[in-house]
Scaffold this active site. Structure first.
Site, PDB file in Angstrom:
ATOM      1  N   VAL A  59       0.842  -1.201   0.000  1.00 34.83           N
ATOM      2  CA  VAL A  59       0.000   0.000   0.000  1.00 34.83           C
ATOM      3  C   VAL A  59       0.876   1.251   0.000  1.00 34.83           C
ATOM      4  O   VAL A  59       0.632   2.188  -0.774  1.00 34.83           O
ATOM      5  CB  VAL A  59      -0.989  -0.006   1.191  1.00 34.83           C
ATOM      6  CG1 VAL A  59      -1.666   1.350   1.362  1.00 34.83           C
ATOM      7  CG2 VAL A  59      -2.034  -1.104   1.004  1.00 34.83           C
ATOM      8  N   ALA A  62       2.385   1.694  -3.479  1.00 40.98           N
ATOM      9  CA  ALA A  62       1.400   2.132  -4.476  1.00 40.98           C
ATOM     10  C   ALA A  62       0.911   3.549  -4.202  1.00 40.98           C
ATOM     11  O   ALA A  62       0.693   4.326  -5.139  1.00 40.98           O
ATOM     12  CB  ALA A  62       0.214   1.172  -4.500  1.00 40.98           C
ATOM     13  N   GLU A  63       0.717   3.879  -2.943  1.00 41.71           N
ATOM     14  CA  GLU A  63       0.132   5.173  -2.594  1.00 41.71           C
ATOM     15  C   GLU A  63       1.115   6.334  -2.724  1.00 41.71           C
ATOM     16  O   GLU A  63       0.763   7.389  -3.225  1.00 41.71           O
ATOM     17  CB  GLU A  63      -0.426   5.137  -1.163  1.00 41.71           C
ATOM     18  CG  GLU A  63      -1.654   4.286  -0.986  1.00 41.71           C
ATOM     19  CD  GLU A  63      -2.917   4.919  -1.561  1.00 41.71           C
ATOM     20  OE1 GLU A  63      -2.879   6.054  -2.049  1.00 41.71           O
ATOM     21  OE2 GLU A  63      -3.961   4.245  -1.526  1.00 41.71           O
ATOM     22  N   SER A  64       2.340   6.146  -2.229  1.00 38.51           N
ATOM     23  CA  SER A  64       3.267   7.285  -2.152  1.00 38.51           C
ATOM     24  C   SER A  64       4.655   7.005  -2.689  1.00 38.51           C
ATOM     25  O   SER A  64       5.475   7.918  -2.736  1.00 38.51           O
ATOM     26  CB  SER A  64       3.406   7.717  -0.690  1.00 38.51           C
ATOM     27  OG  SER A  64       4.068   6.700   0.059  1.00 38.51           O
ATOM     28  N   TYR A 168      -6.450  -0.208  -8.887  1.00 35.67           N
ATOM     29  CA  TYR A 168      -5.780  -0.022  -7.603  1.00 35.67           C
ATOM     30  C   TYR A 168      -5.637  -1.362  -6.880  1.00 35.67           C
ATOM     31  O   TYR A 168      -4.553  -1.714  -6.411  1.00 35.67           O
ATOM     32  CB  TYR A 168      -6.564   0.970  -6.731  1.00 35.67           C
ATOM     33  CG  TYR A 168      -6.000   1.121  -5.350  1.00 35.67           C
ATOM     34  CD1 TYR A 168      -4.901   1.943  -5.105  1.00 35.67           C
ATOM     35  CD2 TYR A 168      -6.549   0.437  -4.275  1.00 35.67           C
ATOM     36  CE1 TYR A 168      -4.376   2.077  -3.825  1.00 35.67           C
ATOM     37  CE2 TYR A 168      -6.034   0.564  -2.999  1.00 35.67           C
ATOM     38  CZ  TYR A 168      -4.946   1.388  -2.783  1.00 35.67           C
ATOM     39  OH  TYR A 168      -4.417   1.511  -1.520  1.00 35.67           O
TER      40      TYR A 168
END
Length: 187
Positions: A59, A62-64, A168
């Protein structure tokens, strides 16, 4: 040296060169493309909230991309890209005093809050895939999809209607596999 021996030496050299290239590519992928930063905080909150540390790393990646200063177009912030209303909700549940959205730039806070939220969504929904859809699209929207005859069966999400959310979830699932493969000995 005879011809047969030279061929054998060339083949051994070629195999060694290919092996070194493969090791170098794996090292590059592991350290540059798929880093494992903040492992102390990831491990701490993984254990505290019962969330797979590989999922947390996937996560964050993928997110940051492991950038603690990351800000999305929707003003989600930090490593785990928590938005304003979700941050307030989580801070209230965790009893975080004086919460402001700027606290999400602190890696420890972002990982704590994001991991708690993954745990919360995991308890709310029947599968990790559905929980990840809710992390991206919001639990309210996912509940609507589950209740819809087109996307759910009243209890389970059978199909994700939004391409962004579907992509996502697939992105997180792929990253989990990559992290498990690259760091099988460490995670």
């Amino acid at each position: 040296m005879n011809v047969k021996k030279r061929k054998k030496n060339r083949m051994a050299g070629l195999i060694l060169a290919l092996l070194l290239i493969a090791i170098g590519a794996a090292w590059y992928a592991a350290t540059v493309v798929f880093p494992i930063g903040y492992l102390d905080a990831v491990g701490k909150y993984s254990e505290e909230y019962g969330v797979d540390r590989v999922l947390i790393l996937a996560v964050i990646h993928a997110e940051s991309g492991f950038d603690p200063e990351a800000v999305s177009a929707a003003d989600a912030r930090g490593l785990m890209q928590i938005n304003g209303s979700t941050g307030i909700f989580i801070a209230g549940k965790l009893g975080i005093e004086g919460y402001t959205q700027d606290k999400l730039y602190d890696p420890e806070t972002s990982i704590r809050m994001g991991t708690w939220y993954l745990s919360y969504l995991g308890r709310l929904f029947s599968t990790e895939r559905t929980a990840l859809a809710a992390y991206n699209a919001g639990p309210g929207r996912v509940r609507e999809w589950i209740a819809s005859d087109d996307y759910g069966d009243g209890e389970n999400l059978l199909q994700i209607p939004y391409a962004e959310t579907r992509d996502y979830v697939e992105k997180i699932e792929l990253r989990k596999k990559i992290y498990r493969l690259l760091y099988f000995w460490k995670l």
